[in-house]
Design an enzyme around this catalytic site. Structure first.
Site, PDB file in Angstrom:
ATOM      1  N   CYS A  28       0.686  -1.251  -0.097  1.00  0.00           N
ATOM      2  CA  CYS A  28       0.097  -0.190  -0.017  1.00  0.00           C
ATOM      3  C   CYS A  28       0.796   1.303  -0.102  1.00  0.00           C
ATOM      4  CB  CYS A  28      -0.910  -0.099   1.345  1.00  0.00           C
ATOM      5  SG  CYS A  28      -2.130   1.485   1.426  1.00  0.00           S
TER       6      CYS A  28
ATOM      7  N   CYS B  24      -6.239   0.723   7.938  1.00  0.00           N
ATOM      8  CA  CYS B  24      -5.522   1.814   8.242  1.00  0.00           C
ATOM      9  C   CYS B  24      -5.319   1.597   9.882  1.00  0.00           C
ATOM     10  CB  CYS B  24      -6.026   3.025   7.868  1.00  0.00           C
ATOM     11  SG  CYS B  24      -5.431   3.599   6.303  1.00  0.00           S
TER      12      CYS B  24
HETATM   13  S1  FES Z   1      -5.392   3.301   2.571  1.00  0.00           S
HETATM   14 FE1  FES Z   1      -3.294   2.932   2.657  1.00  0.00          FE
HETATM   15  S2  FES Z   1      -2.821   4.370   4.341  1.00  0.00           S
HETATM   16 FE2  FES Z   1      -4.777   4.229   4.291  1.00  0.00          FE
END
Ligand code: FES
Ligand SMILES: Cc1ncc(COP(=O)(O)O)c(C=O)c1O
Ligand SMILES: Cc1ncc(COP(=O)(O)O)c(C=O)c1O
Ligand code: FES
Lengths: 124, 387, 387, 124
Positions: free
Chosen positions: A33, A102
């Site tokens: 991510c 998160c």
């Molecule tokens: S979606 Fe990756 S930091 Fe929130």
């Protein structure tokens, strides 16, 4: 998409920054991510006296980092370790489904910082 | 609070003249164009007049224009239809790494169905090299699909050169001109393509309607949707009449104003790019320095994540995007930015500002005024900025 | 000249309240619902509210509602998606001889791709026999697609009984409810179907937008169009926002007025049927005498060809249709009328009058006044009428 | 879709009906389409003195029937045999592409009626 609480914590994040004399530091990151959270602790008498964060991530990442520091401040390490992802998300009046991970990161970063402190102070 | 819309690549406001043109077809002229009676015929006439306008705008024959539900459907129809109609000739399809998902995912799906696919790389500006195209063509190649201009970084591809190479080898070319139409002069004969995609909501028309141009003689067939016999069997289902009327009006307007808008937007864009590059450090301009859409400025800011940036700008009333609108909200880094050879962290810091005819110098000034504090605040929070 | 619109099965005028609901989304609220910023979010909110309205209207959960470009796309998506996702279970699909082309041609296309298909016959009223469905189901059956009400003759199918049989055998059911929604109370749980199709322009909404209902847990996947990740991956492409808003408003209105409109239209329809049957000889009522849509009267007039009839009525300001709007203009006799067992000559003389909420008793009177001379004139010209 | 001429001939078809003492009758029909045209002739001195039609078919079928009778009336059989489909369509200011085959039918029916007359009067 974000609750007002999230927006507030994004706009006015609590406890941003580094602590130079931190005695516990935790960093987690999800390379797929791309987001990274780093938490600095000052622990005294088993209590989190000071806490700060730095975060590279989305709005939810910033807000959950901010919230987790607020929730953890003043708690004992045991209490802080019990802070769950769900608790962080709930304190922010919820997160969009896609962003739930998160909140995992924020709690994980806190726990990593506590573990770091505990590792360093095992002998004590 | 001042509101500035810098996301015209995601969608545009509808021109008021377009809304005015559509209104009678939302009220008085409601007939089904396939109907035999007067209610149908009056609408049929309007749909055919719309087809002529669109044909004129891109230098095509009205018979070569098919109305669809949007850019995505046109892309799917174009690629799937050519692939299945030319299977007997070959099974090789060429595309590029920076296509819109409507093209890339369609080609990849064909890959799973047994077609042989080549996804060409791009240079650091996002440009496809025509030599790579020439080298990739085999006896089995039936289709090359390369977009006219990229939606994330604005790079304009050498479609004309590619089409010339393809033609010499007897290979069809499709181009997704969703982002370029209305911004670059566009003529299907000059480009030399066989199929071309448009989407109305990207040029001040309504959402949910698009065009697929299919050059006369192209071996293509509707292969995705089955039903009635509308659009000369090319697109089944009752026509989105107000949408079609709106699309045609929008096409007419952008064509008439092309030169003027292009000059105006180029000036705004250059001011914006200069303002950003001069005032912010650790930033790169993504996309080609000169071969780029007149309305698109795209950057990557080091140490910053895209969504945080968007959110910060949004709080100041500025609407922008990070990568493509279709993928923002998803957690994948943009395939376009990856194809440029950027790292994940850099790619995550992307910001796209796409201007439109209603933007002003003041909008740009306001953005340039707001941006430094936004960047500084986020960098201050970023653990990456430490080192 | 008086104008009478009796072709509501082809398309309906848009309700003015629907146009009013759409207008802000053609002007002020133009954002792309996938966009992250405020322009996008305000539109996203409206789209989700629309989804809730539609869900409420058919007794579904909002997550089960996908917006499409119309009835044709919904039918294609439903059938193709179930077929390809359940291939491992079986390859047999059951449908009926009187389906709309969007269903029938999709099923036939799957037949060419290796699926095993059964097209059930209907009785002389156009009704499918649930016993035939039960007898046709095999271990390999994965889908039954039977329309809720027929667009040419108005016959209402026993979908609830069919769905009960299918459920007991673990087979999915799709129903095309394009003609029935707003005319018959419709609840997806009561019907027991897995998938259901709607099209806005048939219930006073705009053209170019439809719904596919997909029951939670149904093994279905988007298999026709590839692209971005809109509509939770069920339908890619930028959403037709004004269309979606209009569809939802129209669904809300027809649901609220269902009982009232049904009573009103039944009365008009019965007056019309009686007037025709009493005043014209050599005419048959097509479709079921009682299990038929409240707004649809359909006939076959001996010795007369349909188009001549339509043209004659059109000259008197009356808009009607012969068979389905999708096939009028083509030279094929309607597959629906053929399925009733009618001869070609009789089938060619078909006339469909489909009423709507704005029609009045005077409209019916006018039609009944005009019709006898039209029929007489055409019969006088007909070589078939000699014997 | 139809020209004004077609509409006029549909609305006011010329020469509709049967001729009881016709000396030439032609009928053509396209069973797949369902349309049937029948033409009655009275031929005198090799000239079409009277002509009538009956048609079961679409608007274009009626109009082309009407037009072909008008074009043929007063012509010699040779002239009438040269009446082409194109001439009928042209006299109607054109027909929609899908309807062109209707004009074939009208000319075919006329020619069939002339052939019928010629067959019957071969010996003469
Ligand atoms: S979606 Fe990756 S930091 Fe929130
Ligand atoms: C280059 C390109 N192609 C295709 C599309 C898809 O168009 P639409 O959203 O009308 O389906 C878009 C817009 O998202 C685009 O930018
Ligand atoms: C029963 C039925 N199904 C499907 C359709 C197709 O709907 P659309 O024209 O919105 O694609 C129609 C209308 O023509 C219909 O009557
Ligand atoms: S009579 Fe068949 S189409 Fe004209």
């Amino acid at each position: 998409m974000y609750s007002e609480k999230v927006m507030d914590h994004f706009e006015n994040p609590r406890n941003v920054g580094e602590i130079e004399n931190a005695n516990g530091i935790g960093q987690v990151g999800n390379p797929s991510c791309g987001d990274i959270m780093k938490i600095y602790l000052v622990v005294e008498d088993n209590i989190i006296k000071d806490i700060k964060f730095k975060t590279f991530g989305c709005g939810a990442a910033v807000a959950t980092s901010s919230m987790v520091t607020e929730l953890a401040k003043g708690k004992t390490l045991e209490e802080a370790l019990e802070l769950s992802n769900a608790a962080v998300a709930q304190a922010l009046d919820g997160l969009p489904p896609k962003k739930m991970h998160c909140s995992n990161l924020a709690a994980d970063a806190l726990h990593a910082a506590i573990k770091d402190y505990q590792e360093k102070h095992k002998s004590a | 609070m001042r509101r500035v819309y810098f996301d015209h690549s995601a969608t545009t406001p509808i021109d008021t003249a377009v809304v005015d043109a559509m209104t009678p077809y939302l009220t008085e002229y409601f007939g089904n164009p396939s109907s035999f009676h007067s209610y149908g015929r009056e609408v049929r006439k309007a749909v055919e007049a719309a087809r002529e306008k669109v044909a004129l705008a891109i230098g095509a024959d009205p018979k070569e224009i098919t109305f669809t539900s949007g850019g995505t459907e046109s892309d799917n129809m174009a690629i799937h239809g050519v692939a299945y109609m030319n299977k007997n000739k070959g099974n090789h399809i060429i595309t590029s790494a920076v296509e819109h998902h409507a093209v890339l995912n369609t080609v990849k799906a064909l890959g799973k169905e047994g077609f042989d696919i080549t996804i060409l790389p791009v240079d650091k500006y996002g440009m496809v090299n025509p030599d790579d195209v020439a080298a990739a063509i085999t006896d089995k190649t039936i289709l090359i699909t390369i977009m006219h201009a990229n939606n994330e970084i604005g790079t304009i591809q050498p479609v004309k050169e590619i089409a010339a190479i393809a033609k010499a080898r007897g290979v069809y070319v499709h181009t997704d001109a969703v982002q370029s139409f209305g911004k670059i002069p566009l003529n299907v004969d000059d480009l030399g393509v066989n199929l071309l995609t448009l989407s109305a909501h990207k040029f001040y028309g309504p959402k949910g309607v698009g065009v697929l141009y299919i050059r006369k003689g192209t071996r293509w067939k509707q292969t995705l949707m089955h039903g009635g016999s509308q659009e000369r069997l090319r697109r089944t289902g009752t026509e989105n009449v107000p949408g079609i009327i709106g699309l045609a009006k929008a096409a007419e307007i952008v064509s008439a104003n092309l030169q003027k808008e292009q000059d105006y937007l180029t000036k705004l864009r250059d001011k914006l790019i200069k303002g950003v590059m001069d005032n912010i450090d650790k930033v790169i301009l993504t996309g080609h320095p000169t071969q780029r859409l007149c309305n698109l400025a795209s950057f990557c800011f080091e140490y910053i994540e895209g969504e945080s940036q968007l959110l910060s700008l949004d709080m100041k009333g500025i609407a922008a995007s990070s990568g493509s609108a279709c993928t923002s909200g998803s957690l994948e880094p943009s395939h376009v930015l990856m194809a440029l050879g950027l790292t994940h962290e850099i790619a995550h810091g992307s910001l796209r500002l796409s201007l439109g005819k209603d933007n002003t110098e003041e909008d740009v000034d306001y953005f340039l005024e707001v941006l430094p504090a936004v960047v500084q605040r986020l960098r201050m929070m970023s653990p990456l900025a430490e080192d």
